[in-house]
Motif scaffolding. Structure first.
Motif, PDB file in Angstrom:
ATOM      1  N   ILE A 191     -22.539  26.067 -84.198  1.00 25.79           N
ATOM      2  CA  ILE A 191     -23.900  26.692 -83.798  1.00 25.79           C
ATOM      3  C   ILE A 191     -24.267  27.981 -84.767  1.00 25.79           C
ATOM      4  O   ILE A 191     -25.395  27.753 -85.162  1.00 25.79           O
ATOM      5  CB  ILE A 191     -23.957  27.017 -82.302  1.00 25.79           C
ATOM      6  N   LYS A 192     -23.412  28.821 -84.976  1.00 24.14           N
ATOM      7  CA  LYS A 192     -23.446  29.961 -85.311  1.00 24.14           C
ATOM      8  C   LYS A 192     -24.006  29.841 -87.117  1.00 24.14           C
ATOM      9  O   LYS A 192     -25.017  30.264 -87.442  1.00 24.14           O
ATOM     10  CB  LYS A 192     -22.202  31.108 -85.657  1.00 24.14           C
ATOM     11  N   ASP A 193     -23.101  28.811 -87.773  1.00 21.70           N
ATOM     12  CA  ASP A 193     -23.429  28.352 -89.119  1.00 21.70           C
ATOM     13  C   ASP A 193     -25.077  27.630 -89.070  1.00 21.70           C
ATOM     14  O   ASP A 193     -25.447  27.898 -89.947  1.00 21.70           O
ATOM     15  CB  ASP A 193     -22.520  27.341 -89.587  1.00 21.70           C
ATOM     16  N   ALA A 194     -25.108  27.012 -88.103  1.00 27.11           N
ATOM     17  CA  ALA A 194     -26.453  26.206 -88.369  1.00 27.11           C
ATOM     18  C   ALA A 194     -27.631  27.342 -88.189  1.00 27.11           C
ATOM     19  O   ALA A 194     -28.648  27.317 -88.856  1.00 27.11           O
ATOM     20  CB  ALA A 194     -26.723  25.283 -87.069  1.00 27.11           C
ATOM     21  N   CYS A 195     -27.380  28.313 -87.235  1.00 25.55           N
ATOM     22  CA  CYS A 195     -28.545  29.285 -87.081  1.00 25.55           C
ATOM     23  C   CYS A 195     -28.616  30.114 -88.176  1.00 25.55           C
ATOM     24  O   CYS A 195     -29.752  30.590 -88.730  1.00 25.55           O
ATOM     25  CB  CYS A 195     -28.208  30.008 -85.871  1.00 25.55           C
ATOM     26  N   ARG A 221     -30.324   8.626 -81.659  1.00 26.46           N
ATOM     27  CA  ARG A 221     -30.334   8.231 -80.183  1.00 26.46           C
ATOM     28  C   ARG A 221     -30.095   9.220 -79.156  1.00 26.46           C
ATOM     29  O   ARG A 221     -29.032   9.783 -79.120  1.00 26.46           O
ATOM     30  CB  ARG A 221     -30.085   6.642 -80.044  1.00 26.46           C
ATOM     31  N   HIS A 222     -31.163   9.863 -78.422  1.00 26.98           N
ATOM     32  CA  HIS A 222     -30.741  10.743 -77.204  1.00 26.98           C
ATOM     33  C   HIS A 222     -30.504  11.980 -77.375  1.00 26.98           C
ATOM     34  O   HIS A 222     -29.864  12.621 -76.879  1.00 26.98           O
ATOM     35  CB  HIS A 222     -29.849  10.029 -76.180  1.00 26.98           C
ATOM     36  N   SER A 223     -30.747  12.399 -78.810  1.00 30.26           N
ATOM     37  CA  SER A 223     -30.277  13.605 -79.409  1.00 30.26           C
ATOM     38  C   SER A 223     -31.562  14.630 -79.103  1.00 30.26           C
ATOM     39  O   SER A 223     -32.878  14.088 -78.843  1.00 30.26           O
ATOM     40  CB  SER A 223     -29.951  13.776 -80.760  1.00 30.26           C
ATOM     41  N   ILE A 224     -31.287  15.673 -79.152  1.00 31.59           N
ATOM     42  CA  ILE A 224     -32.463  16.917 -79.316  1.00 31.59           C
ATOM     43  C   ILE A 224     -32.289  17.751 -80.171  1.00 31.59           C
ATOM     44  O   ILE A 224     -31.280  18.569 -80.412  1.00 31.59           O
ATOM     45  CB  ILE A 224     -32.623  17.888 -77.903  1.00 31.59           C
ATOM     46  N   VAL A 225     -33.154  17.821 -81.112  1.00 35.67           N
ATOM     47  CA  VAL A 225     -33.349  18.647 -82.287  1.00 35.67           C
ATOM     48  C   VAL A 225     -33.814  20.129 -82.018  1.00 35.67           C
ATOM     49  O   VAL A 225     -34.576  20.166 -81.447  1.00 35.67           O
ATOM     50  CB  VAL A 225     -34.208  18.182 -83.650  1.00 35.67           C
ATOM     51  N   ILE A 226     -32.990  21.090 -82.399  1.00 32.57           N
ATOM     52  CA  ILE A 226     -33.166  22.325 -82.180  1.00 32.57           C
ATOM     53  C   ILE A 226     -33.580  23.231 -83.509  1.00 32.57           C
ATOM     54  O   ILE A 226     -32.912  22.971 -84.547  1.00 32.57           O
ATOM     55  CB  ILE A 226     -32.104  23.170 -81.541  1.00 32.57           C
ATOM     56  N   ASN A 227     -34.788  23.965 -83.229  1.00 33.74           N
ATOM     57  CA  ASN A 227     -35.173  24.672 -84.542  1.00 33.74           C
ATOM     58  C   ASN A 227     -35.387  26.118 -83.779  1.00 33.74           C
ATOM     59  O   ASN A 227     -35.993  26.403 -82.840  1.00 33.74           O
ATOM     60  CB  ASN A 227     -35.826  24.092 -85.621  1.00 33.74           C
ATOM     61  N   LEU A 228     -35.263  27.161 -84.907  1.00 36.48           N
ATOM     62  CA  LEU A 228     -35.618  28.221 -84.479  1.00 36.48           C
ATOM     63  C   LEU A 228     -36.773  28.951 -84.993  1.00 36.48           C
ATOM     64  O   LEU A 228     -37.207  28.647 -86.244  1.00 36.48           O
ATOM     65  CB  LEU A 228     -34.389  29.532 -85.138  1.00 36.48           C
ATOM     66  N   VAL A 261     -37.122  37.644 -86.583  1.00 39.94           N
ATOM     67  CA  VAL A 261     -37.387  39.177 -86.232  1.00 39.94           C
ATOM     68  C   VAL A 261     -36.575  39.775 -85.222  1.00 39.94           C
ATOM     69  O   VAL A 261     -35.874  40.822 -85.371  1.00 39.94           O
ATOM     70  CB  VAL A 261     -38.884  39.309 -85.417  1.00 39.94           C
ATOM     71  N   ILE A 262     -36.291  39.220 -84.048  1.00 42.61           N
ATOM     72  CA  ILE A 262     -35.152  39.737 -83.044  1.00 42.61           C
ATOM     73  C   ILE A 262     -33.717  39.758 -83.789  1.00 42.61           C
ATOM     74  O   ILE A 262     -33.213  40.741 -83.334  1.00 42.61           O
ATOM     75  CB  ILE A 262     -35.345  38.971 -81.773  1.00 42.61           C
ATOM     76  N   THR A 263     -33.492  39.031 -84.705  1.00 40.03           N
ATOM     77  CA  THR A 263     -32.197  39.221 -85.210  1.00 40.03           C
ATOM     78  C   THR A 263     -32.141  39.916 -86.438  1.00 40.03           C
ATOM     79  O   THR A 263     -31.142  39.910 -87.412  1.00 40.03           O
ATOM     80  CB  THR A 263     -31.807  37.787 -85.483  1.00 40.03           C
ATOM     81  N   ASN A 264     -33.272  40.341 -86.791  1.00 37.49           N
ATOM     82  CA  ASN A 264     -33.633  41.187 -88.288  1.00 37.49           C
ATOM     83  C   ASN A 264     -33.151  40.354 -89.271  1.00 37.49           C
ATOM     84  O   ASN A 264     -32.459  40.790 -90.279  1.00 37.49           O
ATOM     85  CB  ASN A 264     -32.694  42.526 -88.045  1.00 37.49           C
ATOM     86  N   GLY A 265     -33.338  39.230 -89.289  1.00 40.20           N
ATOM     87  CA  GLY A 265     -33.266  38.148 -90.526  1.00 40.20           C
ATOM     88  C   GLY A 265     -32.038  37.563 -90.581  1.00 40.20           C
ATOM     89  O   GLY A 265     -31.496  36.676 -91.402  1.00 40.20           O
ATOM     90  N   LYS A 266     -30.847  37.962 -89.359  1.00 40.70           N
ATOM     91  CA  LYS A 266     -29.703  37.040 -89.475  1.00 40.70           C
ATOM     92  C   LYS A 266     -29.719  35.706 -89.278  1.00 40.70           C
ATOM     93  O   LYS A 266     -29.105  34.758 -89.856  1.00 40.70           O
ATOM     94  CB  LYS A 266     -28.863  37.933 -88.317  1.00 40.70           C
ATOM     95  N   TYR A 267     -30.948  35.273 -88.548  1.00 37.45           N
ATOM     96  CA  TYR A 267     -31.040  33.992 -88.223  1.00 37.45           C
ATOM     97  C   TYR A 267     -32.362  33.781 -88.626  1.00 37.45           C
ATOM     98  O   TYR A 267     -33.326  34.750 -88.738  1.00 37.45           O
ATOM     99  CB  TYR A 267     -31.137  33.456 -86.676  1.00 37.45           C
ATOM    100  N   LYS A 268     -32.722  32.604 -89.288  1.00 31.49           N
ATOM    101  CA  LYS A 268     -34.143  32.485 -90.000  1.00 31.49           C
ATOM    102  C   LYS A 268     -34.829  31.134 -89.218  1.00 31.49           C
ATOM    103  O   LYS A 268     -34.059  30.251 -89.117  1.00 31.49           O
ATOM    104  CB  LYS A 268     -33.751  32.034 -91.479  1.00 31.49           C
ATOM    105  N   SER A 269     -36.045  31.451 -89.191  1.00 31.22           N
ATOM    106  CA  SER A 269     -37.010  30.146 -89.216  1.00 31.22           C
ATOM    107  C   SER A 269     -37.114  29.365 -90.537  1.00 31.22           C
ATOM    108  O   SER A 269     -37.065  30.150 -91.504  1.00 31.22           O
ATOM    109  CB  SER A 269     -38.188  30.405 -88.782  1.00 31.22           C
ATOM    110  N   VAL A 270     -37.062  28.304 -90.494  1.00 36.55           N
ATOM    111  CA  VAL A 270     -36.994  27.334 -91.587  1.00 36.55           C
ATOM    112  C   VAL A 270     -38.264  26.476 -91.716  1.00 36.55           C
ATOM    113  O   VAL A 270     -38.620  25.857 -90.755  1.00 36.55           O
ATOM    114  CB  VAL A 270     -35.741  26.499 -91.790  1.00 36.55           C
TER     115      VAL A 270
END
Length: 308
Positions: free
Chosen positions: A16-20, A202-209, A215-224
C-alpha cells in the motif's frame, strides 16, 4: 485486504505504501463488501442507464453532431453521468428516475464504501507515522466529510481516437473508491510519462488519491493524472465515490511530516476555496492550482488537529 489480519500484514502495508508513493492508485479485493451487493449495484446501474439515460445520451450526440466529427474534441467527454450525495446530507431520495430498489441498494453501497474509505485512511495514517484518526479529523470540518458518488456510463464511441471518454485530470478531493466494469476497459493512469491501463478485475475496488492527500502529506503521496479512453464496443460502467474533506475543512501539510522534512512545499487553504478554483481548471495541471492557493493562502488558525 484480508492479508492485513495475517502474518502478511507488514508486506501488505508495504505494498500500500509503495502504491501511494509511486502510483497514486491501487486495487483492493476481499475488502469486506459482499459480491452479491456489488452484483446488484452493477445490474441496477446498467438497467437504469438502459431505461432512463441511453436515449438522452443519443439525443445529445445527435444534437452536437458528434458521430461525424473529423477533428479532436477537447471540450467534451463521451460519458453519461448523474451524481448522488451521501454526506453531510443525502439527496438519494430526491434524484429523479431512480427506482426504489436502486435507491435502497445505492444507500447500502455508500454506507459500505464510507467505512472502507475510513479504514483505508487509517492504514495511510499508519504508514505515514501519523496518529490514529489524523486524516479523518483533517477532513472533518464543522459538519463532517463530504461524500458523494458519480455514476457514469461510457457507451460505444464511433470516434474513440477523436473523443475521450473522460479527459485527463487529477481528482481534487481526498480518497476515491471506484467500482468499475469488469469486462469493458478504458481507465488509464499516467506513470513515468506513459499511459498505463487499469485492468478491469471482477469485484475489486480501485483506489486513487486526490489532491488533498498530496497537500496533507506534503507531496509524499501524489494525486496522479488519469483518463478514460472511449471504446468502439461495449458500454463501460463506472461508479466513483469521493470521500472528501468537508467544505469548511482547513487543509495543510501535517506538522508531524514537516518535522521530518523541514520544508513546507504545499499551501494552506479552505477546501471549498480549492474546489471553486478546480471547477474551472479540472483538465489542467494541478501544480498551478497549488501555486494559486499559495498566493492567496488563507489566514486561518491552524490549531493542532485533535485525533478521534
Amino acid at each position: 485486504m484480508e492479508l492485513l489480519n495475517t502474518e502478511q500484514r507488514a508486506a501488505t502495508m508495504e505494498t500500500i505504501k509503495d502504491a501511494c508513493e509511486n502510483w497514486g492508485f491501487f486495487e483492493v479485493v476481499k475488502h469486506g463488501i459482499c459480491h452479491e451487493l456489488l452484483d446488484r449495484v452493477e445490474k441496477l446501474t446498467k438497467g437504469h442507464y438502459n431505461k432512463c439515460m441511453e436515449e438522452r445520451f443519443k439525443e445529445m450526440v445527435a444534437s452536437k453532431g458528434l458521430e461525424a466529427v473529423q477533428t479532436e474534441i477537447k471540450d467534451l467527454d463521451w460519458e453519461s453521468t448523474f451524481f448522488l450525495k451521501h454526506l453531510p446530507l443525502s439527496n438519494i431520495s430526491q434524484v429523479p428516475d431512480l427506482e426504489d430498489e436502486y435507491r435502497k441498494i445505492m444507500k447500502e453501497f455508500a454506507d459500505k464504501l464510507e467505512k472502507l474509505a475510513e479504514q483505508l485512511l487509517e492504514l495511510l495514517c499508519e504508514n505515514l507515522g501519523l496518529e490514529q484518526g489524523y486524516l479523518k479529523k483533517a477532513f472533518y470540518g464543522s459538519k463532517g466529510p463530504t461524500f458523494g458518488t458519480k455514476v457514469s456510463n461510457y457507451p460505444p464511441c464511433p470516434k474513440p481516437d477523436l473523443i475521450k471518454g473522460l479527459r485527463a485530470h487529477t481528482d481534487a478531493g481526498g480518497i476515491i473508491l471506484l467500482f468499475q466494469d469488469d469486462k469493458v476497459s478504458g481507465l488509464q493512469l499516467l506513470k513515468d510519462d506513459k499511459w498505463i491501463d487499469v485492468p478491469p478485475m471482477r469485484h475489486s475496488i480501485v483506489i486513487n488519491l486526490g489532491d488533498q492527500l498530496e497537500v496533507i502529506t506534503n507531496g509524499k503521496y501524489k494525486s496522479v493524472e488519469h483518463r478514460v479512453i472511449a471504446q468502439p464496443h461495449g458500454n463501460r460502467m463506472s461508479i466513483a465515490s469521493f470521500y472528501n474533506p468537508g467544505s469548511d475543512a482547513v487543509i495543510y501539510p501535517a506538522p508531524q511530516l514537516l518535522e521530518k522534512e523541514n520544508k513546507v512545499i504545499y499551501p494552506k487553504f479552505v477546501f471549498e476555496d480549492y474546489m471553486k478554483l478546480y471547477a474551472g481548471l479540472k483538465f489542467q495541471a494541478k501544480e498551478p492550482r497549488f501555486e494559486a492557493m499559495k498566493a492567496v493562502e488563507t489566514a486561518v488558525n491552524s490549531a493542532p488537529i485533535a485525533t478521534v
